[in-house]
Design a protein around this motif. Structure first.
Motif, PDB file in Angstrom:
ATOM      1  N   SER A  91       0.800  -1.183  -0.034  1.00 25.81           N
ATOM      2  CA  SER A  91      -0.045  -0.184  -0.189  1.00 25.81           C
ATOM      3  C   SER A  91       0.769   1.299  -0.182  1.00 25.81           C
ATOM      4  N   LYS A  92       1.964   1.110   0.784  1.00 25.62           N
ATOM      5  CA  LYS A  92       2.973   2.413   0.834  1.00 25.62           C
ATOM      6  C   LYS A  92       3.586   2.491  -0.700  1.00 25.62           C
ATOM      7  N   LEU A  93       3.898   1.349  -1.369  1.00 25.88           N
ATOM      8  CA  LEU A  93       4.606   1.456  -2.646  1.00 25.88           C
ATOM      9  C   LEU A  93       3.416   1.984  -3.634  1.00 25.88           C
ATOM     10  N   TRP A  94       2.176   1.552  -3.719  1.00 27.72           N
ATOM     11  CA  TRP A  94       1.310   1.803  -4.489  1.00 27.72           C
ATOM     12  C   TRP A  94       1.033   3.063  -4.405  1.00 27.72           C
ATOM     13  N   SER A  95       0.865   3.682  -3.289  1.00 28.32           N
ATOM     14  CA  SER A  95       0.441   5.056  -2.974  1.00 28.32           C
ATOM     15  C   SER A  95       1.261   6.331  -3.593  1.00 28.32           C
ATOM     16  N   ALA A  96       2.741   5.878  -3.763  1.00 29.60           N
ATOM     17  CA  ALA A  96       3.732   6.579  -4.304  1.00 29.60           C
ATOM     18  C   ALA A  96       3.649   6.312  -5.751  1.00 29.60           C
ATOM     19  N   MET A  97       3.374   5.208  -6.315  1.00 26.18           N
ATOM     20  CA  MET A  97       3.081   4.919  -7.720  1.00 26.18           C
ATOM     21  C   MET A  97       1.940   5.022  -8.413  1.00 26.18           C
ATOM     22  N   SER A  98       0.862   4.913  -7.690  1.00 25.39           N
ATOM     23  CA  SER A  98      -0.279   4.862  -8.520  1.00 25.39           C
ATOM     24  C   SER A  98      -0.598   6.187  -9.584  1.00 25.39           C
ATOM     25  N   GLU A  99      -0.412   7.242  -9.014  1.00 29.42           N
ATOM     26  CA  GLU A  99      -0.800   8.400  -9.988  1.00 29.42           C
ATOM     27  C   GLU A  99      -0.061   8.209 -11.161  1.00 29.42           C
ATOM     28  N   GLN A 100       1.148   7.957 -11.011  1.00 30.76           N
ATOM     29  CA  GLN A 100       2.049   7.822 -12.267  1.00 30.76           C
ATOM     30  C   GLN A 100       1.707   6.545 -13.276  1.00 30.76           C
ATOM     31  N   SER A 101       1.410   5.709 -12.425  1.00 31.57           N
ATOM     32  CA  SER A 101       0.940   4.589 -13.184  1.00 31.57           C
ATOM     33  C   SER A 101      -0.365   4.763 -14.072  1.00 31.57           C
ATOM     34  N   ALA A 102      -1.270   5.279 -13.307  1.00 29.00           N
ATOM     35  CA  ALA A 102      -2.652   5.619 -13.880  1.00 29.00           C
ATOM     36  C   ALA A 102      -2.366   6.567 -15.353  1.00 29.00           C
ATOM     37  N   GLU A 103      -1.352   7.698 -15.112  1.00 24.61           N
ATOM     38  CA  GLU A 103      -1.269   8.500 -16.212  1.00 24.61           C
ATOM     39  C   GLU A 103      -0.779   7.579 -17.605  1.00 24.61           C
ATOM     40  N   ARG A 104       0.125   6.721 -17.020  1.00 24.46           N
ATOM     41  CA  ARG A 104       0.814   6.181 -18.383  1.00 24.46           C
ATOM     42  C   ARG A 104      -0.189   5.018 -18.864  1.00 24.46           C
ATOM     43  N   ILE A 125      -9.456  -3.223  -7.720  1.00 20.78           N
ATOM     44  CA  ILE A 125      -9.358  -1.764  -8.207  1.00 20.78           C
ATOM     45  C   ILE A 125      -8.590  -0.900  -7.709  1.00 20.78           C
ATOM     46  N   GLY A 126      -7.850  -1.331  -6.570  1.00 20.90           N
ATOM     47  CA  GLY A 126      -6.784  -0.532  -6.018  1.00 20.90           C
ATOM     48  C   GLY A 126      -7.490   1.004  -5.502  1.00 20.90           C
ATOM     49  N   HIS A 127      -6.908   2.138  -5.704  1.00 15.37           N
ATOM     50  CA  HIS A 127      -7.352   3.089  -5.230  1.00 15.37           C
ATOM     51  C   HIS A 127      -8.390   3.717  -5.938  1.00 15.37           C
ATOM     52  N   GLY A 128      -8.922   2.887  -7.097  1.00 16.07           N
ATOM     53  CA  GLY A 128     -10.018   3.355  -7.952  1.00 16.07           C
ATOM     54  C   GLY A 128      -9.419   4.738  -8.873  1.00 16.07           C
ATOM     55  N   GLU A 129      -8.401   4.348  -9.358  1.00 15.96           N
ATOM     56  CA  GLU A 129      -7.890   5.711 -10.104  1.00 15.96           C
ATOM     57  C   GLU A 129      -8.862   5.575 -11.420  1.00 15.96           C
ATOM     58  N   GLY A 130      -9.261   4.536 -11.783  1.00 17.96           N
ATOM     59  CA  GLY A 130      -9.945   4.603 -13.296  1.00 17.96           C
ATOM     60  C   GLY A 130     -11.226   4.855 -13.219  1.00 17.96           C
ATOM     61  N   LEU A 131     -11.904   5.284 -11.931  1.00 19.00           N
ATOM     62  CA  LEU A 131     -13.399   5.548 -11.663  1.00 19.00           C
ATOM     63  C   LEU A 131     -13.745   6.791 -12.371  1.00 19.00           C
ATOM     64  N   MET A 132     -12.943   7.715 -12.653  1.00 24.52           N
ATOM     65  CA  MET A 132     -12.940   9.025 -13.165  1.00 24.52           C
ATOM     66  C   MET A 132     -13.124   9.134 -14.840  1.00 24.52           C
ATOM     67  N   PRO A 156      -8.451  -6.895  -2.219  1.00 21.74           N
ATOM     68  CA  PRO A 156      -8.060  -7.653  -1.167  1.00 21.74           C
ATOM     69  C   PRO A 156      -7.253  -7.126  -0.203  1.00 21.74           C
ATOM     70  N   ASN A 157      -6.840  -5.875  -0.664  1.00 21.61           N
ATOM     71  CA  ASN A 157      -5.661  -5.202   0.244  1.00 21.61           C
ATOM     72  C   ASN A 157      -6.610  -3.997   0.976  1.00 21.61           C
ATOM     73  N   THR A 158      -6.842  -4.320   2.295  1.00 21.28           N
ATOM     74  CA  THR A 158      -7.757  -3.307   3.051  1.00 21.28           C
ATOM     75  C   THR A 158      -6.843  -1.884   3.439  1.00 21.28           C
ATOM     76  N   PHE A 159      -5.542  -2.032   3.162  1.00 18.86           N
ATOM     77  CA  PHE A 159      -4.891  -0.884   3.530  1.00 18.86           C
ATOM     78  C   PHE A 159      -5.039   0.312   2.248  1.00 18.86           C
ATOM     79  N   LEU A 160      -5.892  -0.289   1.013  1.00 17.49           N
ATOM     80  CA  LEU A 160      -6.250   0.812   0.078  1.00 17.49           C
ATOM     81  C   LEU A 160      -7.565   1.102  -0.006  1.00 17.49           C
ATOM     82  N   HIS A 161      -8.482   0.720   0.877  1.00 11.64           N
ATOM     83  CA  HIS A 161      -9.747   0.938   0.851  1.00 11.64           C
ATOM     84  C   HIS A 161     -10.119   2.612   1.398  1.00 11.64           C
TER      85      HIS A 161
END
Length: 232
Positions: A91-104, A125-132, A156-161
């Motif tokens: 969750s910590k790694l994804w929080s730092a990477m998710s925005e850049q990954s979503a843009e790509r 779904i992760g953080h739900g970056e694709g909902l927008m 399945p990762n509750t830290f992303l909820h």
């Protein structure tokens, strides 16, 4: 003149070696000395030393197997705790990477997400970056999700909820949790004017019986969305 050397008996090996270039046998060790008398000597391991080394490596390998087996048993017995640690780190790694990954991946994901309609299932779904990226009304004041009646989000990762709830609300959903897989989550007040996004804590691994009941009970789905999930 016949210079063929006479046969050398096994007990005369010391003398024969000396006459053929200065190779001396001493006990269990062998020392090599050049014929021109430089005095250099090279020691080689004896059979006893070879055996000792082999025995040491065997002991080390056996100890490694015991440690590995013990460690694996410990991990299996502490699997929930280990899984929580893994989820937290991810969750910590994804929080730092998710925005850049979503843009790509947005240029590839958007045409697919724009086709979503009706009853939708999104896996991982992760953080739900694709909902927008879902189809929306053209209203400038408060654009809303269009054409979607319900949305089931498996993560399945509750830290992303927590971040998922935030993004889903921004995207125009009324957010709820599956009571069976998320018993500790606080229920949210439903908004009848908005489509409901239900967060399910689970995966689709392990066959049909492992699929959460909520996912099975709300099938069939008009669309199933997956992005950056099956690689793991």
């Amino acid at each position: 003149q016949d210079i063929t050397p006479a046969p050398v008996a096994s007990h005369d090996m010391h003398a024969a070696a000396l006459s053929l270039g200065g190779t001396h046998f001493s006990g269990n060790n062998v020392a090599s000395q050049s014929a021109i008398g430089t005095g250099e000597k090279h020691a080689y391991p004896s059979e006893y030393e070879y055996g000792s080394a082999l025995f040491s490596w065997t002991q080390l390998a056996f100890a490694g197997l015991l440690i590995t087996a013990g460690g694996w048993t410990f991990v299996r017995s502490r699997q929930p705790q280990v899984q929580n640690i893994q989820d937290w780190v991810f969750s910590k790694l994804w929080s730092a990477m998710s925005e850049q990954s979503a843009e790509r991946v947005e240029e590839f994901r958007k045409p697919l997400w724009q086709q979503a309609h009706g009853n939708v299932l999104e896996i991982g779904i992760g953080h739900g970056e694709g909902l927008m990226l879902l189809p929306r009304t053209q209203s400038d004041e408060s654009p809303k999700v269009q054409g979607i009646t319900s949305y089931v989000a498996i993560e399945p990762n509750t830290f992303l909820h927590a971040k998922l709830v935030e993004n889903a609300a921004k995207a125009g959903f009324s957010v709820n949790f599956d009571a069976e897989t998320c018993p500790d989550a606080a229920p949210n007040a439903a908004d009848s004017e908005l489509p409901t996004l239900t967060i399910v804590n689970g995966t689709l691994d392990g066959g049909p019986n492992a699929i959460p009941s909520f996912v099975r009970e709300h099938a069939p789905y008009d669309c199933i969305l997956v992005s950056m999930v099956f690689c793991s």
